[in-house]
Each structure stands twice: as C-alpha cells, then as structure tokens.
Design a protein around this motif. Structure first.
Motif, PDB file in Angstrom:
ATOM      1  N   ASP A 122       0.832  -1.205   0.000  1.00  0.00           N
ATOM      2  CA  ASP A 122       0.000   0.000   0.000  1.00  0.00           C
ATOM      3  C   ASP A 122       0.864   1.251   0.000  1.00  0.00           C
ATOM      4  N   SER A 123       1.910   1.215   0.788  1.00  0.00           N
ATOM      5  CA  SER A 123       2.834   2.355   0.844  1.00  0.00           C
ATOM      6  C   SER A 123       3.482   2.582  -0.519  1.00  0.00           C
ATOM      7  N   SER A 124       3.843   1.508  -1.184  1.00  0.00           N
ATOM      8  CA  SER A 124       4.450   1.622  -2.515  1.00  0.00           C
ATOM      9  C   SER A 124       3.476   2.232  -3.515  1.00  0.00           C
ATOM     10  N   LEU A 125       2.199   1.863  -3.410  1.00  0.00           N
ATOM     11  CA  LEU A 125       1.196   2.400  -4.332  1.00  0.00           C
ATOM     12  C   LEU A 125       0.979   3.896  -4.123  1.00  0.00           C
ATOM     13  N   ALA A 126       1.087   4.338  -2.875  1.00  0.00           N
ATOM     14  CA  ALA A 126       0.833   5.745  -2.570  1.00  0.00           C
ATOM     15  C   ALA A 126       2.092   6.605  -2.647  1.00  0.00           C
ATOM     16  N   ASP A 127       3.236   5.981  -2.684  1.00  0.00           N
ATOM     17  CA  ASP A 127       4.515   6.700  -2.588  1.00  0.00           C
ATOM     18  C   ASP A 127       5.042   7.108  -3.962  1.00  0.00           C
ATOM     19  N   PHE A 134       5.243   2.749  -6.789  1.00  0.00           N
ATOM     20  CA  PHE A 134       4.738   1.859  -7.836  1.00  0.00           C
ATOM     21  C   PHE A 134       4.970   2.425  -9.232  1.00  0.00           C
ATOM     22  N   SER A 135       4.693   3.702  -9.405  1.00  0.00           N
ATOM     23  CA  SER A 135       4.892   4.315 -10.731  1.00  0.00           C
ATOM     24  C   SER A 135       6.350   4.209 -11.156  1.00  0.00           C
ATOM     25  N   SER A 136       7.245   4.375 -10.197  1.00  0.00           N
ATOM     26  CA  SER A 136       8.674   4.256 -10.515  1.00  0.00           C
ATOM     27  C   SER A 136       9.062   2.818 -10.834  1.00  0.00           C
ATOM     28  N   LEU A 137       8.465   1.876 -10.092  1.00  0.00           N
ATOM     29  CA  LEU A 137       8.790   0.468 -10.313  1.00  0.00           C
ATOM     30  C   LEU A 137       8.392  -0.002 -11.707  1.00  0.00           C
ATOM     31  N   LYS A 138       7.272   0.502 -12.209  1.00  0.00           N
ATOM     32  CA  LYS A 138       6.824   0.043 -13.524  1.00  0.00           C
ATOM     33  C   LYS A 138       7.357   0.907 -14.661  1.00  0.00           C
ATOM     34  N   ALA A 139       8.057   1.967 -14.338  1.00  0.00           N
ATOM     35  CA  ALA A 139       8.574   2.876 -15.362  1.00  0.00           C
ATOM     36  C   ALA A 139       9.749   2.257 -16.112  1.00  0.00           C
ATOM     37  N   ASN A 148      21.172   5.147 -13.930  1.00  0.00           N
ATOM     38  CA  ASN A 148      19.965   4.368 -14.187  1.00  0.00           C
ATOM     39  C   ASN A 148      20.131   2.905 -13.797  1.00  0.00           C
ATOM     40  N   ILE A 149      21.311   2.359 -14.003  1.00  0.00           N
ATOM     41  CA  ILE A 149      21.572   0.966 -13.627  1.00  0.00           C
ATOM     42  C   ILE A 149      21.519   0.822 -12.104  1.00  0.00           C
ATOM     43  N   LEU A 150      22.107   1.783 -11.384  1.00  0.00           N
ATOM     44  CA  LEU A 150      22.065   1.736  -9.915  1.00  0.00           C
ATOM     45  C   LEU A 150      20.633   1.896  -9.398  1.00  0.00           C
ATOM     46  N   LEU A 151      19.854   2.783 -10.027  1.00  0.00           N
ATOM     47  CA  LEU A 151      18.453   2.970  -9.636  1.00  0.00           C
ATOM     48  C   LEU A 151      17.654   1.688  -9.892  1.00  0.00           C
ATOM     49  N   ALA A 152      17.883   1.058 -11.030  1.00  0.00           N
ATOM     50  CA  ALA A 152      17.195  -0.199 -11.342  1.00  0.00           C
ATOM     51  C   ALA A 152      17.575  -1.284 -10.345  1.00  0.00           C
ATOM     52  N   ALA A 153      18.819  -1.314  -9.924  1.00  0.00           N
ATOM     53  CA  ALA A 153      19.270  -2.300  -8.939  1.00  0.00           C
ATOM     54  C   ALA A 153      18.583  -2.059  -7.590  1.00  0.00           C
ATOM     55  N   ARG A 154      18.429  -0.793  -7.185  1.00  0.00           N
ATOM     56  CA  ARG A 154      17.743  -0.478  -5.921  1.00  0.00           C
ATOM     57  C   ARG A 154      16.257  -0.871  -6.022  1.00  0.00           C
ATOM     58  N   ARG A 155      15.645  -0.654  -7.179  1.00  0.00           N
ATOM     59  CA  ARG A 155      14.246  -1.059  -7.372  1.00  0.00           C
ATOM     60  C   ARG A 155      14.116  -2.576  -7.257  1.00  0.00           C
ATOM     61  N   LEU A 156      15.039  -3.294  -7.881  1.00  0.00           N
ATOM     62  CA  LEU A 156      15.023  -4.758  -7.816  1.00  0.00           C
ATOM     63  C   LEU A 156      15.219  -5.229  -6.380  1.00  0.00           C
ATOM     64  N   ASP A 157      16.120  -4.584  -5.632  1.00  0.00           N
ATOM     65  CA  ASP A 157      16.315  -4.933  -4.216  1.00  0.00           C
ATOM     66  C   ASP A 157      15.025  -4.727  -3.427  1.00  0.00           C
ATOM     67  N   PHE A 158      14.316  -3.629  -3.710  1.00  0.00           N
ATOM     68  CA  PHE A 158      13.048  -3.378  -3.012  1.00  0.00           C
ATOM     69  C   PHE A 158      12.047  -4.488  -3.309  1.00  0.00           C
ATOM     70  N   VAL A 159      11.902  -4.859  -4.576  1.00  0.00           N
ATOM     71  CA  VAL A 159      10.940  -5.908  -4.948  1.00  0.00           C
ATOM     72  C   VAL A 159      11.329  -7.226  -4.295  1.00  0.00           C
ATOM     73  N   ARG A 160      12.613  -7.548  -4.306  1.00  0.00           N
ATOM     74  CA  ARG A 160      13.058  -8.798  -3.668  1.00  0.00           C
ATOM     75  C   ARG A 160      12.840  -8.757  -2.160  1.00  0.00           C
ATOM     76  N   SER A 161      12.985  -7.577  -1.549  1.00  0.00           N
ATOM     77  CA  SER A 161      12.814  -7.461  -0.093  1.00  0.00           C
ATOM     78  C   SER A 161      11.373  -7.721   0.324  1.00  0.00           C
ATOM     79  N   LEU A 162      10.443  -7.578  -0.609  1.00  0.00           N
ATOM     80  CA  LEU A 162       9.052  -7.856  -0.287  1.00  0.00           C
ATOM     81  C   LEU A 162       8.843  -9.335   0.007  1.00  0.00           C
TER      82      LEU A 162
END
Length: 186
Positions: A122-127, A134-139, A148-162
C-alpha cells in the motif's frame, strides 16, 4: 418415443433451414418440437448455476478467450442435453464466470499476504519515491548509464525485499496471469 418433428415441405437444403424464421410463432413451435425430439430440455436456474461453476473452475483457469469459452459452454449444454442460452445471455454467463474466477484468484493472493506486506505494498502504491513507488517500479529504466543501472538495482532490491509468496507471483505466460493482465498491457 417422441414423434418426428414436422418440417416445411419446401425445404431442400441447409440454406432453407438457415433462412427460416425461427423467431416467429410457427418457428418457435417447430424449434420446441425439434428440441423435444432430440431430448433437449429447457434450461433452469439450477442448470445455469452448474454451468457457471463449471466455467469458473474448468475454463477460466485455462486462460481461454471469451469466444472459446462460449464454444465450450455450448458444447457443455449439449452434453447435458439442456437448451443453451443464446447471444447476450451466454456472453453474460462467460463474463460472470471470469469475474468470479478473478475474485477467487485475488482472494487467494490476499490470503497469502501478511498484514505487514500489505502495508508495504500500500505504501508503494501511494509513494512517489523513485525507488519504491509503484509508478517508478513500472517505469522504463531509461538509457543504460551508471545512475539508471544503480536505480534499477535499488528497485530490484526493493521488490526482492518484499519476499512475495509464490502464490502471488504468476509467470507471464501463465493463463491466469494473462486473464488478470489489463487489456492492452501485453
């Protein structure tokens, strides 16, 4: 034994049968006569409920198109020796089965998620966070550069942390995932 239906004497081909006015009073009467002769009874509410349950459990998990589901339901009604609903009624039956199936899948996913995980999602959807929003994750990740590669890696870490339960992660070629995917997003 049912008596043979009476036919117009001038019918000589399939085209004559297809062109016949089956909706008129005489046509409806002869149609009922044909169905009686074939041992096909009129469908009841109970038959419609059985067809809906069968479509929800037997067809929807296959990810079939509505047109194929209509064909399979028509065959199911024929096997049951029950009159098949026509046109919009059959389309509504398919749409209802699909909605019920989607509700069941989403309820199973909801049951597999812990309250903490739901709160993080829920926090991801509103953040609007560039990493976990969420908008950033699907962008699109953008041009391949270091930032951009480092940002993508941080996004992937967030998804894996879920650590999403396996029940919530459907493969892209999975028929259930295809059913749930938004039209035009493929």
């Amino acid at each position: 034994m049912a008596r043979s239906p009476t036919w117009p004497s001038d019918w000589t081909s399939l085209t004559d049968i297809e062109a016949y006015d089956w909706q008129g009073r005489t046509g409806r009467q002869q149609r009922a006569e044909v169905l009686r002769y074939l041992g096909i009874r009129q469908s009841t509410g109970r038959d419609m409920d059985r067809a809906l349950r069968w479509a929800t459990k037997g067809l929807c998990p296959l990810g079939l198109s509505p047109a194929i589901m209509v064909d399979r339901l028509t065959a199911w009604f024929a096997e049951q020796r029950v009159g098949c609903p026509e046109g919009e009624a059959l389309d509504r039956l398919v749409a209802t089965a699909q909605r019920r199936f989607e509700d069941q899948v989403l309820a199973a996913v909801d049951a597999a998620l812990s309250p903490e995980l739901k709160a993080r999602l829920d926090s991801s959807l509103a953040d609007a966070d560039p990493v976990s929003g969420f908008s950033s994750l699907k962008a699109d990740p953008g041009q391949p550069n270091l930032d951009n590669i480092l940002l993508a890696a941080r996004r992937l870490d967030f998804v894996r942390s879920l650590a999403l339960p396996a029940a919530t992660t459907l493969a892209f070629d999975n028929p259930i995932a295809r059913t749930l995917r938004r039209p035009g997003s493929q």
